[in-house]
Design a protein around this motif. Sequence first.
Motif, PDB file in Angstrom:
ATOM      1  N   ASP A  10      43.360  -1.457  -5.708  1.00  0.00           N
ATOM      2  CA  ASP A  10      43.562  -1.217  -4.278  1.00  0.00           C
ATOM      3  C   ASP A  10      42.541  -0.228  -3.730  1.00  0.00           C
ATOM      4  OD1 ASP A  10      45.655  -2.925  -4.533  1.00  0.00           O
ATOM      5  OD2 ASP A  10      47.239  -1.425  -4.256  1.00  0.00           O
ATOM      6  N   LEU A  13      39.184  -1.854  -3.417  1.00  0.00           N
ATOM      7  CA  LEU A  13      39.124  -2.754  -2.272  1.00  0.00           C
ATOM      8  C   LEU A  13      38.891  -1.973  -0.985  1.00  0.00           C
ATOM      9  CD1 LEU A  13      39.419  -5.553  -0.975  1.00  0.00           C
ATOM     10  CD2 LEU A  13      41.899  -5.152  -0.883  1.00  0.00           C
ATOM     11  N   VAL A  14      39.601  -0.864  -0.799  1.00  0.00           N
ATOM     12  CA  VAL A  14      39.446  -0.059   0.416  1.00  0.00           C
ATOM     13  C   VAL A  14      38.013   0.451   0.534  1.00  0.00           C
ATOM     14  CG1 VAL A  14      40.138   2.072   1.565  1.00  0.00           C
ATOM     15  CG2 VAL A  14      41.872   0.613   0.505  1.00  0.00           C
ATOM     16  N   VAL A  17      35.691  -2.451   1.407  1.00  0.00           N
ATOM     17  CA  VAL A  17      35.828  -2.919   2.790  1.00  0.00           C
ATOM     18  C   VAL A  17      35.004  -2.049   3.733  1.00  0.00           C
ATOM     19  CG1 VAL A  17      37.435  -3.072   4.729  1.00  0.00           C
ATOM     20  CG2 VAL A  17      38.061  -4.051   2.522  1.00  0.00           C
ATOM     21  N   LEU A 307      45.246 -10.228   1.314  1.00  0.00           N
ATOM     22  CA  LEU A 307      44.745  -8.861   1.139  1.00  0.00           C
ATOM     23  C   LEU A 307      45.782  -7.783   1.422  1.00  0.00           C
ATOM     24  CD1 LEU A 307      41.258  -9.265   2.893  1.00  0.00           C
ATOM     25  CD2 LEU A 307      41.749  -9.383   0.441  1.00  0.00           C
ATOM     26  N   HIS A 310      47.436  -5.305  -1.010  1.00  0.00           N
ATOM     27  CA  HIS A 310      46.517  -4.363  -1.669  1.00  0.00           C
ATOM     28  C   HIS A 310      46.166  -3.196  -0.746  1.00  0.00           C
ATOM     29  CE1 HIS A 310      45.932  -6.947  -5.150  1.00  0.00           C
ATOM     30  NE2 HIS A 310      45.763  -7.961  -4.328  1.00  0.00           N
ATOM     31  N   PRO A 312      44.557  -2.758   2.261  1.00  0.00           N
ATOM     32  CA  PRO A 312      43.243  -2.484   2.853  1.00  0.00           C
ATOM     33  C   PRO A 312      43.412  -2.095   4.327  1.00  0.00           C
ATOM     34  CG  PRO A 312      43.633  -4.819   2.906  1.00  0.00           C
ATOM     35  CD  PRO A 312      44.853  -4.213   2.260  1.00  0.00           C
ATOM     36  N   VAL A 317      38.906  -4.835   8.115  1.00  0.00           N
ATOM     37  CA  VAL A 317      38.690  -6.160   7.520  1.00  0.00           C
ATOM     38  C   VAL A 317      38.429  -7.183   8.621  1.00  0.00           C
ATOM     39  CG1 VAL A 317      39.784  -8.047   6.245  1.00  0.00           C
ATOM     40  CG2 VAL A 317      40.061  -5.694   5.455  1.00  0.00           C
TER      41      VAL A 317
END
Length: 478
Positions: A10, A13-14, A17, A307, A310, A312, A317
């Motif tokens: 997670d 991913l952040v 992004v 998504l 997770h 974000p 996004v």
Amino acid sequence: MFFKCICRIDKMLVQFVFTAFAAIIFTAVLLEVVTRYITKKSNTNPQFLAFQRLYFLAYYPVLFGDWLNAPYLYKLYNSYGFMEEQIAIIYVCGFASAVVFGITSSYAVQKFGRCRTFVFATFAYAITCLMKLSSSYSVLILSRIISGAATSLLFTAQEMWYMSEHLQTHDFPPEWINYTLIHSSKGNGIIAIVAGVIAYLMSEVYGFGPVAPSVLSVVFLLGSCLIVVTKWKEGAKESTDHPRLVVRSNSTINKAGGSSSKKKFFKECGEGLRKIAQNSDLLQVGIIQALFESVLCLFVFLWTPVLDHHNPPLGIVFSSLMAATLVGGALYRISKSIFKNLYPAYSLLFILLSAGAAVLACVLSTHPSREFPVVSFTAFLMFEVMSGVYFPVMVDLKHKIELDKLDLAVTTWFRVPLNLLACAGLIFLHSSSNANGTRNLFACCVVIIAFAVAFSLKFTKSSRGHKIQSTETEELLT
């Protein structure tokens, strides 16, 4: 150990992004500078520029209010405790409403007037935004149905107002419509990016929750309505000799005759069906368009549930995806300037293959036991870049084979059934009780794009497909 791994994914991913967002914005700005260097054409007529400003003064606020509703819509429904299949039904109601009302919106605007329809539709849309404060499932479904109809009506009304004022009231040359199209296409992308960032700040940074962007959009919708009431004039009844220009879609020119009566509407649909049946090129391109855009319809829903769990920044996004479409459009314009003999038929085939690869990556990255959200997000970006290229490519194809004159028929006979079929797939294949529901939908998208590729190959091999070159719209798109 498992939870530590999930937290690490997670966090990754952040970070990815935000990094991707910065990189895409930089790329979009760079490509825009290059595009302006290559093409320095502009319109400096003061009367036309003043008319453009009046149009954009009402158009951009309502567009901003519309985009504010997009990034956190799924999360809002999820925060009310609804299951994924319930949320899918809400989305489907909105899709179906927009498609059905989109067919007859021109007739409604002709009957009740452009400004009056715009004001009514804007008020209706604003009410639906406030209806999202309710956690009642039936109220939320009703809000989506009304908002789908309202958006079709209000954007059709403002498009028809512009055409009437441009061609009849001010008597500007039809060629100048291209300048408005360019500005509105770019403005559409920029406003969507800004709306995503604002929605992120309100929902996550300042903690107002996922309903906050929808409430804020009411201010912009009513502000646009006030401008129309005070600044716009109803004008003369729109002539049916002039095409209607759809300027909302990214880099899309969509011309369709404004129907003055219900009888003419059905006559055009019947005539369009006959011509499509007699012309294999129209048939193939119409099917390709309907297939690809039905996948676009599904992607509107799918990116958030893939998504969201997770954690974000959904607004960022969304802005990244919108920026990716701008990058795609700019890449195409630059490519056309460099490669003068670029065949749109080959470009379309490349788009479909690339989009298919992106969707296939989503199938592989959304396995319930082996999720790779970074891969999914990257695939989404690639798909959106191809979407940004797709629209101007279709402009060239449609113009050369005169499909732009039959958009009403294509919408009726191709896009509506296939979009409704996509909606049905969303209902039956996606559910919280089915762990593979999202993967199944992506797999269906791969199959749909595979059919589109097959038709594209057939079209490319045809003699006309080889001869089609993008000459007429080169100035417009660059």
